[in-house]
Design an enzyme around this catalytic site. Structure first.
Site, PDB file in Angstrom:
ATOM      1  CE1 TYR A 111      -3.913   2.261   0.534  1.00 37.51           C
ATOM      2  CE2 TYR A 111      -2.522   3.313   2.184  1.00 37.51           C
ATOM      3  CZ  TYR A 111      -3.653   3.317   1.384  1.00 37.51           C
ATOM      4  OH  TYR A 111      -4.528   4.394   1.432  1.00 37.51           O
ATOM      5  CB  ILE A 136     -10.866   9.407   6.414  1.00 34.94           C
ATOM      6  CG1 ILE A 136      -9.697  10.291   5.920  1.00 34.94           C
ATOM      7  CG2 ILE A 136     -12.207  10.070   6.175  1.00 34.94           C
ATOM      8  CD1 ILE A 136      -9.612  11.668   6.478  1.00 34.94           C
TER       9      ILE A 136
HETATM   10  P1  NAP Z   1     -13.832   2.608   0.660  1.00 33.75           P
HETATM   11  O1  NAP Z   1     -14.886   3.085   1.593  1.00 33.75           O
HETATM   12  O2  NAP Z   1     -13.430   1.189   0.668  1.00 33.75           O
HETATM   13  O3  NAP Z   1     -14.251   3.038  -0.814  1.00 33.75           O
HETATM   14  C1  NAP Z   1     -13.505   2.695  -1.939  1.00 33.75           C
HETATM   15  C2  NAP Z   1     -14.434   2.565  -3.125  1.00 33.75           C
HETATM   16  O4  NAP Z   1     -13.627   2.245  -4.270  1.00 33.75           O
HETATM   17  C3  NAP Z   1     -15.434   1.405  -2.943  1.00 33.75           C
HETATM   18  O5  NAP Z   1     -16.711   1.768  -3.419  1.00 33.75           O
HETATM   19  C4  NAP Z   1     -14.811   0.306  -3.790  1.00 33.75           C
HETATM   20  O6  NAP Z   1     -15.729  -0.632  -4.297  1.00 33.75           O
HETATM   21  C5  NAP Z   1     -14.214   1.116  -4.926  1.00 33.75           C
HETATM   22  N1  NAP Z   1     -13.227   0.333  -5.656  1.00 33.75           N
HETATM   23  C6  NAP Z   1     -12.321  -0.542  -5.152  1.00 33.75           C
HETATM   24  N2  NAP Z   1     -11.629  -1.111  -6.141  1.00 33.75           N
HETATM   25  C7  NAP Z   1     -12.100  -0.586  -7.302  1.00 33.75           C
HETATM   26  C8  NAP Z   1     -11.804  -0.799  -8.675  1.00 33.75           C
HETATM   27  N3  NAP Z   1     -10.868  -1.694  -9.062  1.00 33.75           N
HETATM   28  N4  NAP Z   1     -12.477  -0.091  -9.608  1.00 33.75           N
HETATM   29  C9  NAP Z   1     -13.434   0.799  -9.243  1.00 33.75           C
HETATM   30  N5  NAP Z   1     -13.771   1.040  -7.959  1.00 33.75           N
HETATM   31  C10 NAP Z   1     -13.117   0.337  -6.986  1.00 33.75           C
HETATM   32  O7  NAP Z   1     -12.471   3.426   0.910  1.00 33.75           O
HETATM   33  P2  NAP Z   1     -12.183   4.954   1.343  1.00 33.75           P
HETATM   34  O8  NAP Z   1     -11.694   4.962   2.721  1.00 33.75           O
HETATM   35  O9  NAP Z   1     -13.309   5.827   0.949  1.00 33.75           O
HETATM   36  O10 NAP Z   1     -10.910   5.207   0.437  1.00 33.75           O
HETATM   37  C11 NAP Z   1     -10.977   5.948  -0.753  1.00 33.75           C
HETATM   38  C12 NAP Z   1      -9.578   6.417  -1.101  1.00 33.75           C
HETATM   39  O11 NAP Z   1      -9.029   7.171  -0.011  1.00 33.75           O
HETATM   40  C13 NAP Z   1      -8.590   5.287  -1.380  1.00 33.75           C
HETATM   41  O12 NAP Z   1      -7.767   5.618  -2.470  1.00 33.75           O
HETATM   42  C14 NAP Z   1      -7.764   5.224  -0.114  1.00 33.75           C
HETATM   43  O13 NAP Z   1      -6.468   4.727  -0.328  1.00 33.75           O
HETATM   44  C15 NAP Z   1      -7.738   6.684   0.273  1.00 33.75           C
HETATM   45  N6  NAP Z   1      -7.417   6.895   1.691  1.00 33.75           N
HETATM   46  C16 NAP Z   1      -8.287   6.525   2.661  1.00 33.75           C
HETATM   47  C17 NAP Z   1      -7.961   6.776   3.983  1.00 33.75           C
HETATM   48  C18 NAP Z   1      -8.892   6.432   5.100  1.00 33.75           C
HETATM   49  O14 NAP Z   1      -8.476   6.585   6.270  1.00 33.75           O
HETATM   50  N7  NAP Z   1     -10.103   5.993   4.843  1.00 33.75           N
HETATM   51  C19 NAP Z   1      -6.742   7.372   4.308  1.00 33.75           C
HETATM   52  C20 NAP Z   1      -5.869   7.705   3.291  1.00 33.75           C
HETATM   53  C21 NAP Z   1      -6.221   7.489   1.968  1.00 33.75           C
HETATM   54  P3  NAP Z   1     -15.967  -2.023  -3.497  1.00 33.75           P
HETATM   55  O15 NAP Z   1     -16.459  -1.630  -2.149  1.00 33.75           O
HETATM   56  O16 NAP Z   1     -16.959  -2.752  -4.339  1.00 33.75           O
HETATM   57  O17 NAP Z   1     -14.623  -2.709  -3.436  1.00 33.75           O
END
Ligand code: NAP
Length: 254
Positions: A159, A192
């Protein structure tokens, strides 16, 4: 809420959950016309199904054919694009010694190759965007592109590396796309509250550690990320490219 994106077309990947959903809602609230891209059509339908004005696009960002088909749908519906947010991402845990190549490849395919494929497919549409405004790509990286929070007890070298690659993709593309009037920036979130972090945040010791370690004294919300994205996508950021905005409550300051 403002009308700063009135008349502008935006696409957000991973729009059906967490940060992506909040980003989609923020761009919509500020007047954009939106393509919501996600892997699972049922998730898109359950989140956006009662709003026909939102274009639902099922696509796997890690699959070039799927991305191409998705952007054909967007081209047919919008004809151009002004804002692209590469938000879709996955996290997996595993120690370096045990990590398989398949696990490494999967994380890179979604987190690094995905934004490359999506940006490339979106590029002709962005070039055709509203020339009165700078057009913008915003990539969601992570504080983990810059630092390694190994003390969280969740080794995730793949990651970290995949987000580091996305950071450098952001900077390199910013240089190449500048002549076309396209700005490329990153938002680097800290912790987050989303489904992505739900398991870790369910543990009191993790939550307490985060609160103690975060200068602003709270866990981040998806709306915090969305506000940062909206700024970078807006004309207020018209002289900002190749930059990273940390949305982390001060985590990376010390
Ligand atoms: P999340 O709630 O898991 O949402 C991610 C979304 O992306 C889900 O709807 C997922 O679909 C979709 N997805 C996954 N693989 C995909 C693919 N191959 N093609 C199209 N869509 C896809 O995650 P989040 O926390 O909102 O994270 C979003 C972004 O923020 C990510 O890039 C993550 O690295 C970044 N981020 C998050 C945090 C945090 O603390 N949450 C911190 C730093 C960075 P499925 O559910 O069907 O897999």
């Amino acid at each position: 809420m403002s009308n700063r994106f009135e008349g502008r077309f935006a696409a957000v990947t991973g729009a059906a959950s967490g940060n992506g959903r909040a980003i989609a809602e923020k761009l919509l609230a500020d007047g954009a016309t939106l393509a919501a891209i996600d892997l699972n059509p049922d998730a898109l339908e359950s989140v956006f199904g009662d709003r026909p004005e939102i274009l639902q696009v099922q696509a796997d960002v890690a699959d070039q054919q799927s991305v191409k088909a998705g952007f054909e749908q967007i081209a047919d519906a919008f004809g151009r694009l002004d804002i692209l947010v590469n938000n879709a991402g996955i996290v997996k845990f595993g120690t370096f010694e045990e990590l398989s190549q398949a696990e490494w490849d999967q994380v890179f395919a979604v987190n690094s190759t995905g934004p490359f494929l999506v940006s490339q497919a979106a590029y002709p549409l962005l070039r055709a965007g509203d020339a009165d405004h700078t057009r913008a790509i915003v990539n969601i990286t992570s504080v983990e592109a810059h630092i390694v929070i190994s003390s969280s007890g969740h080794p995730q070298i793949h990651y970290n590396a995949s987000k580091g690659a996305l950071l450098q993709l952001t900077r390199a593309l910013a240089v190449e796309a500048a002549a076309a009037g396209i700005r490329v920036n990153a938002v680097a979130p800290g912790f987050i509250e989303t489904p992505f972090t739900a398991e870790a945040l369910a543990k009191d010791e993790v939550r307490d550690w985060l609160l103690e370690r975060t200068p602003l004294g709270r866990i981040g919300k998806p709306e915090d990320v969305a506000n940062g994205v909206a700024f970078l996508a807006s004309d207020e950021a018209s002289w900002i490219t190749g930059s990273t905005l940390f949305v982390d409550g001060g985590w990376t300051v010390y």
